[in-house]
Every structure is written in structure tokens, then in C-alpha cells.
Design a protein around this motif. Structure first.
Motif, mmCIF file in Angstrom:
data_model
loop_
_atom_site.group_PDB
_atom_site.id
_atom_site.type_symbol
_atom_site.label_atom_id
_atom_site.label_comp_id
_atom_site.label_asym_id
_atom_site.label_seq_id
_atom_site.Cartn_x
_atom_site.Cartn_y
_atom_site.Cartn_z
ATOM 1 N N THR A 345 -23.508 36.655 -22.017
ATOM 2 C CA THR A 345 -23.525 36.447 -23.460
ATOM 3 C C THR A 345 -24.056 35.063 -23.804
ATOM 4 O O THR A 345 -24.848 34.902 -24.743
ATOM 5 N N LEU A 346 -23.628 34.057 -23.062
ATOM 6 C CA LEU A 346 -24.120 32.702 -23.313
ATOM 7 C C LEU A 346 -25.634 32.631 -23.137
ATOM 8 O O LEU A 346 -26.335 31.974 -23.924
ATOM 9 N N THR A 347 -26.160 33.322 -22.135
ATOM 10 C CA THR A 347 -27.608 33.318 -21.940
ATOM 11 C C THR A 347 -28.318 34.017 -23.089
ATOM 12 O O THR A 347 -29.358 33.545 -23.578
ATOM 13 N N LEU A 348 -27.761 35.141 -23.562
ATOM 14 C CA LEU A 348 -28.343 35.822 -24.715
ATOM 15 C C LEU A 348 -28.352 34.926 -25.951
ATOM 16 O O LEU A 348 -29.250 35.014 -26.793
ATOM 17 N N LEU A 349 -27.353 34.063 -26.039
ATOM 18 C CA LEU A 349 -27.236 33.159 -27.187
ATOM 19 C C LEU A 349 -28.079 31.891 -27.026
ATOM 20 O O LEU A 349 -28.048 31.013 -27.885
ATOM 21 N N GLY A 350 -28.840 31.802 -25.939
ATOM 22 C CA GLY A 350 -29.667 30.619 -25.712
ATOM 23 C C GLY A 350 -28.899 29.452 -25.146
ATOM 24 O O GLY A 350 -29.362 28.308 -25.197
ATOM 25 N N GLU A 351 -27.714 29.714 -24.585
ATOM 26 C CA GLU A 351 -26.863 28.662 -24.015
ATOM 27 C C GLU A 351 -26.627 28.952 -22.537
ATOM 28 O O GLU A 351 -25.488 28.960 -22.066
ATOM 29 N N ALA A 352 -27.688 29.212 -21.799
ATOM 30 C CA ALA A 352 -27.568 29.646 -20.408
ATOM 31 C C ALA A 352 -26.787 28.645 -19.568
ATOM 32 O O ALA A 352 -27.017 27.433 -19.641
ATOM 33 N N ARG A 353 -25.851 29.179 -18.793
ATOM 34 C CA ARG A 353 -25.072 28.384 -17.841
ATOM 35 C C ARG A 353 -25.327 28.916 -16.442
ATOM 36 O O ARG A 353 -25.423 30.124 -16.231
ATOM 37 N N GLU A 354 -25.431 28.023 -15.495
ATOM 38 C CA GLU A 354 -25.635 28.424 -14.106
ATOM 39 C C GLU A 354 -24.534 29.393 -13.684
ATOM 40 O O GLU A 354 -23.341 29.079 -13.776
ATOM 41 N N PRO A 355 -24.886 30.602 -13.196
ATOM 42 C CA PRO A 355 -23.855 31.593 -12.850
ATOM 43 C C PRO A 355 -23.320 31.448 -11.431
ATOM 44 O O PRO A 355 -22.869 32.421 -10.819
ATOM 45 N N ALA A 382 -22.100 45.867 -12.139
ATOM 46 C CA ALA A 382 -23.146 45.974 -13.160
ATOM 47 C C ALA A 382 -23.186 44.726 -14.023
ATOM 48 O O ALA A 382 -24.265 44.238 -14.388
ATOM 49 N N HIS A 383 -22.021 44.186 -14.361
ATOM 50 C CA HIS A 383 -21.992 42.985 -15.203
ATOM 51 C C HIS A 383 -22.463 41.744 -14.442
ATOM 52 O O HIS A 383 -23.068 40.844 -15.032
ATOM 53 N N VAL A 384 -22.172 41.692 -13.147
ATOM 54 C CA VAL A 384 -22.737 40.589 -12.346
ATOM 55 C C VAL A 384 -24.258 40.707 -12.323
ATOM 56 O O VAL A 384 -24.980 39.700 -12.441
ATOM 57 N N GLY A 389 -29.344 38.677 -13.638
ATOM 58 C CA GLY A 389 -30.666 39.098 -14.105
ATOM 59 C C GLY A 389 -31.088 38.394 -15.374
ATOM 60 O O GLY A 389 -32.237 37.931 -15.488
ATOM 61 N N GLN A 390 -30.183 38.269 -16.338
ATOM 62 C CA GLN A 390 -30.529 37.599 -17.587
ATOM 63 C C GLN A 390 -30.770 36.112 -17.376
ATOM 64 O O GLN A 390 -31.636 35.510 -18.024
ATOM 65 N N TYR A 391 -30.028 35.518 -16.437
ATOM 66 C CA TYR A 391 -30.232 34.097 -16.149
ATOM 67 C C TYR A 391 -31.616 33.873 -15.534
ATOM 68 O O TYR A 391 -32.304 32.895 -15.873
ATOM 69 N N VAL A 392 -32.048 34.759 -14.648
ATOM 70 C CA VAL A 392 -33.377 34.627 -14.046
ATOM 71 C C VAL A 392 -34.458 34.802 -15.104
ATOM 72 O O VAL A 392 -35.497 34.120 -15.066
ATOM 73 N N VAL A 393 -34.231 35.682 -16.081
ATOM 74 C CA VAL A 393 -35.191 35.826 -17.182
ATOM 75 C C VAL A 393 -35.300 34.521 -17.955
ATOM 76 O O VAL A 393 -36.395 34.076 -18.324
ATOM 77 N N ALA A 394 -34.146 33.893 -18.205
ATOM 78 C CA ALA A 394 -34.145 32.641 -18.976
ATOM 79 C C ALA A 394 -34.604 31.454 -18.137
ATOM 80 O O ALA A 394 -35.190 30.510 -18.669
#
Length: 575
Positions: A345-355, A382-384, A389-394
Motif C-alpha cells: 500500500t505504501l508503494t502504491l501511495l508513492g511512499e515505497a519502503r524497502e521490503p 500472494a501478498h508477499v 513485485g510492486q517495489y521492483v516496479v517502483a
């Protein structure tokens, strides 16, 4: 109009418009226009701050534990009435027979305790009759080994032996001191445990409590199984927020009998505040702050619902993230599920945090929910996958570190897919929840190798729509229909007939909106039971309904259905 609220809008013209749209299905534009999705999403997000402890539905199991353990607590008569009123015609309790054992054991034990205190009636209902019907159901089920295998609920291997032992002790008391209406239970044989279950683990927990050694955090949530050993146990302390293990029952077990702590004790004050939310009945887990916020925002944002997220809310998702991730709420252990959804969610919001905190849950074969988990969760993995996946996109530069895990997780989910195209999970009763989580993660991040798995999921969803346009495991529900629609629309399903399926599913959701399905505490009088249209299906010690999360999923589905090219309402200016 409050979205999914109980009451009808006061404007008769709006009611007329909804009736015309949902009953004849000739002009859905008018009906959709009275659901201002952007406004409702904004109100839902604002409610996350206004009700920071969350909106989980009341639990029969947890409420009954308070009746048995804390008759001194405010709201006791209302809790007893809740139990008596929610007993099923077959004598059991619970949303579905597959999940009836735990709530029925808890409620039967509670009404037996109340009968021993001299309470004979709750309104017109006889407490003895309620106890008798509960005992008859339990002994009847025992002849079929309680419908084994039992559902995969947290701490069930401790809860069931604890409650069976308590009920058997009360049955022995009936032999020594009979109660009116229960004479025929004198001298009965003890209620057996389900085959393959014993009290060995329970005794280990109680022994540890008696020794004063600290319990693992995950066991704090079910401290009530400790019996007398839980009372003021030296190895247990309430959180700064006031509860033990984010559980009303665990907190009541630690507090003990009336008068053992001062009225101003923080745990007692917080417990009384929790009971006031629904006028007496209580949920299994509270607070569920991070869990609720992560799921609500991810459902809305993934579906493209236009919503402004306050900075305070964004910060709250990240401020508790540590090396081991984050917990659903204070008093619960950190877990990979909540951590993944918060990070995604943070990554979707533009606040990406290292996972990188998620590596703590990597077992080498899969990602566990928490350390020491005995089981496997498809949706956690699935959530991991979503989070990585979203972090790599960002952050494309992070692909070398997280890319191999993304590929491994995608392969794992593909391997766990059932032959019919669905998935199942240990944290939700419905395959529609598991299937939407897995299929969307594979669609977004699983690569070309996952395309066939996604198509199989789409085919399964398409083949299981009900005649009224809904989807559902036990019956059609707004929650499961929302998951089905999100899967079809977010994966771009284009098979023949999908437009008609989406329209029929959307129509069902609009009818659910009209009925007031899944209303939250802000929308109903205190103590009102949850609407029957959306049964609790999420796993805790008992099944529960995370009201705000389900509302977000429904909002997202309505927005997607309105925005889809096939929708006759796609020109609406409400979105």
C-alpha cells in the motif's frame, strides 16, 4: 446516503430510483448515481482515523468468554442476550456448521455458568433451555466426531480442549447440585474431544503460566485457555493500549474476578471501552489498526477508486514497520501478511519502503505468516509477491535482490492452484478471497508463465456465478461478489458473456447496497447484529467480518464495474 448503511435514504425519490433500477434492471445509471463512490470512499478513509481500533464484527466465541469470565463487566446482560438471541434452531452457534464447534462450546459453557449464577431467563428465553439445546447439539455432533477435520482456526488445538474440560466440569456439578431444566443431564458421560486432539499442548501452556515464564506473543491472543493460571500471570502484561493479546477474552482472563483490580486499571478501562462499541458483544481481535488500514487502502487504490489519503494515515502504515515487520495491531505478533499489505500500500501511495523485513519470514520454500507457523497460507505468499513485485516496479534497481523471490513465489502459487482454477487459504473460509488474492498477484507480477493460471481462475469464477448474479461459497454475498468482479475486471477478462456477468454481478451489489449489507458500527444502533447478507468468513478464534475492509472491496468492485467499457454507466460523473 451512507454506503452500505442500515437505513434507507430519507428522500423517497431516491428510494423510487433505487427500486426501479434494482428490481427491473432497465436503467442502472440512476441507481449507480445515488452511490457516490468517491464520496463514500472518502468517508470510509476518514473513518479509519475516527475509529483507529477498527471495525471487526462481534464474535460469539469471544462474547461468551466474557459472559463466563467477567460477569462484573459493564454490558453483561447485553452479552448474555446476544448469545441467547444468536443461537441457531439446531442448538448450535456460528455462521456455518463447518465452523460451529468453537462458538457452540464457548456459548454453551457461558450459559451454563450463568445458570449456575441463578439467571433463569433472558427476556422470554429460558437460559436452561439454551444450555440444554447447546449440550444436545454438542453431543449429537460428537457422534460424528464433530464433523472432522476441524477448520484451521488459530489456537483451536488449545481452545477446544479447554472448553470441553470446562463443560465436563459443569456437567459433574449437575450431578452434585442439579439445576432446574437440566436434571436429565445428571450422570451423563463426559463430552469427548475430537479424535486426534488431546490436552497435552494446553497443559504445557498452563504449566508455563504457573511458572511465571513469558508466553510467546502469539499465545497471548488466546490467554483465556490458561484457566486459573491466566489470572494475573507474572509472565503476562497488558500492552500500553490496555489489552492483553489484542483480545477481550484474554484480557478478562488476566484481570480475573471483580475487585481484583481497581476500577481505574487501564486494562479494565480499555475492556469496558471495547464492550461499549457494540453495546456489550465484543470481537475476537481489537485493535486491528494496521491490518484494517492496509487492506482498505489497497483495495481502493488497486481498483482505481479516487480517494485522498491523509498524511497521518500514510504515516501510520510505516511508522511501526521494524526489522521484523509490523503487527495487525498492538498485542499481536508481527506477521508477513500485515507487513506485506502495508508495504504494498505504501508503494502504491508513492511512499515505497524497502521490503527487506519480509526476509524474516522466508522459510526457503515459502513465506510463513509468523515465526513458528504450523501451516501454509496461499494469500500470505500472494501478498508477499505483491509487496516485492510492486517495489521492483517502483524501484527497478531492486530487481536483482527481489526478482528471484518474485519468480519463486509466482511458481509456488501456480503449483498451489486447484484443478478447477481456484485457490483456498487458511485465513478465510471463502475460495473467492484466496483466488482473487492469488490471481491478481500472478496477473500483475507473475510474468507470462502465469497467464494460464490467471485464465483458469477467470474460468472458475465465470463458471460459479449464481442465478441472482452473486458469487459465494455458502450463499451469495456482497463480499465474495466484489472479489469475483475485481478478478474479472482487473485481469481484463474478455471471454464470451463476461459483459453480462459483470452487469449481473454489479446489479447484485447494488441490491446489497439497498439492503444495507455489511453496515458498520457508525451506521447502526449499538448492539445491532451484523446483517445476515454478509456472514463472517475471516479466520480468527471465531469467524469475523472486518466491516471496513469488506466495504472497501465492494466500493472497488462498483467503481471497476462502472468504469468498464461494457458498463452502461461508464459515463457517470460520480467517479
Amino acid at each position: 446516503m451512507t454506503f452500505l448503511g442500515r437505513g434507507r435514504a430519507p428522500d423517497a425519490a431516491i428510494d423510487t430510483a433505487i427500486d426501479a433500477a434494482t428490481n427491473t434492471a432497465t436503467d442502472m445509471t440512476t441507481a449507480q448515481d445515488v452511490v457516490d463512490i468517491a464520496a463514500e470512499a472518502g468517508a470510509l478513509v476518514a473513518g479509519l482515523l475516527a475509529r483507529p481500533w477498527g471495525e471487526p464484527s462481534p464474535s460469539v466465541y469471544e462474547t461468551a468468554r466474557l459472559v463466563a469470565l467477567a460477569p462484573w463487566l459493564a454490558g453483561h446482560p447485553e452479552r448474555l442476550a446476544f448469545l441467547v438471541d444468536t443461537q441457531r434452531p439446531d442448538g448450535g452457534w456460528g455462521a456455518h456448521e463447518e465452523y460451529a464447534l468453537v462458538p457452540t462450546l464457548s456459548a454453551t459453557d457461558a450459559v451454563l455458568a450463568e445458570l449456575r449464577r441463578g439467571v433463569l431467563h433472558v427476556g422470554p428465553r429460558s437460559v436452561a433451555a439454551s444450555a440444554d439445546e447447546g449440550l444436545r447439539a454438542l453431543f449429537r455432533w460428537s457422534r460424528r466426531n464433530f464433523g472432522a477435520p476441524l477448520p484451521d482456526l488459530p489456537a483451536i488445538e488449545l481452545i477446544v480442549p479447554s472448553l470441553v474440560a470446562s463443560i465436563n466440569a459443569r456437567l459433574r456439578e449437575l450431578g452434585e447440585s442439579p439445576l432446574d431444566g437440566l436434571h436429565h443431564w445428571r450422570g451423563t458421560v463426559p463430552l469427548p474431544l475430537p479424535q486426534g486432539m488431546d490436552g497435552t499442548k494446553l497443559e504445557l501452556v498452563r504449566s508455563r503460566l504457573r511458572s511465571g515464564d513469558p508466553l510467546p506473543v502469539k499465545l497471548m491472543h488466546a490467554l483465556e485457555v490458561g484457566g486459573e493460571a491466566a489470572f494475573q500471570a507474572r509472565g503476562v502484561r497488558p500492552t500500553p493500549e490496555g489489552l492483553v493479546g489484542a483480545s477481550p477474552a484474554a484480557t478478562a482472563a488476566w484481570l480475573g474476578a471483580a475487585g481484583t483490580v481497581e476500577a481505574s486499571h487501564p486494562a479494565r478501562l480499555r475492556l469496558e471501552a471495547v464492550t461499549a462499541v457494540d453495546g456489550g458483544p465484543v470481537p475476537c481481535a481489537t485493535p486491528i489498526t494496521v491490518f484494517e488500514r492496509g487492506w482498505v487502502l489497497s483495495w481502493l487504490i488497486r481498483a482505481g477508486v479516487p480517494v485522498t489519503v491523509p498524511r497521518e494515515l500514510v504515516a501510520s502504515l510505516g511508522e511501526r514497520l521494524g526489522p521484523g515487520g509490523v503487527a495487525a495491531g498492538p498485542g499481536l505478533p508481527a506477521d508477513a501478511d500485515t507487513t506485506s499489505v502495508a508495504l504494498y500500500t505504501l508503494t502504491l501511495l508513492g511512499e515505497a519502503r524497502e521490503p527487506d523485513s519480509l526476509w524474516a519470514y522466508d522459510t526457503g520454500t515459502h513465506f510463513c505468516t509468523w515465526q513458528g507457523e504450523q501451516g501454509f497460507s496461499t494469500t500470505v505468499n500472494a501478498h508477499v509477491l505483491d509487496a516485492f513485485g510492486q517495489y521492483v516496479v517502483a524501484r527497478p534497481g531492486a530487481r536483482p535482490r527481489y526478482g528471484p523471490a518474485v519468480e519463486r513465489l509466482a511458481g509456488l502459487l501456480r503449483a498451489r492452484q486447484h484443478a478447477d482454477g481456484s485457490w483456498a487459504d487458511r485465513w478465510h473460509a471463502s475460495p473467492y478471497y484466496a483466488t482473487v488474492c492469488c490471481a491478481l498477484a500472478l496477473h500483475d507480477f507473475g510474468g507470462a508463465e502465469s497467464a494460464e493460471s490467471v485464465r483458469r481462475a477467470v474460468r472458475w469464477v465465470s463458471s460459479t456465478q449464481r442465478a441472482d448474479g452473486s458469487w459465494g461459497l455458502w450463499r451469495g454475498t456482497a463480499e465474495e461478489t466484489a472479489y469475483a468482479l475485481q478478478l474479472l475486471l482487473l485481469t481484463g477478462a474478455s471471454h464470451q458473456g463476461v459483459e453480462a456477468q459483470v452487469t449481473r454481478g454489479r446489479d447484485h451489489l447494488l441490491r446489497a447496497v439497498r439492503r444495507g449489507s455489511a453496515a458498520g458500527p457508525a451506521d447502526r444502533p449499538a448492539g445491532t447484529p451484523e446483517p445476515p447478507d454478509d456472514p463472517p468468513m475471516w479466520h480468527d478464534k471465531d469467524l469475523y467480518l472486518p466491516v471496513a475492509i469488506v466495504r472497501a472491496a465492494v466500493l472497488g468492485a462498483l467503481h471497476l464495474a462502472r468504469s468498464a467499457p461494457c458498463s452502461p454507466c461508464s459515463t457517470s460523473d460520480k467517479t
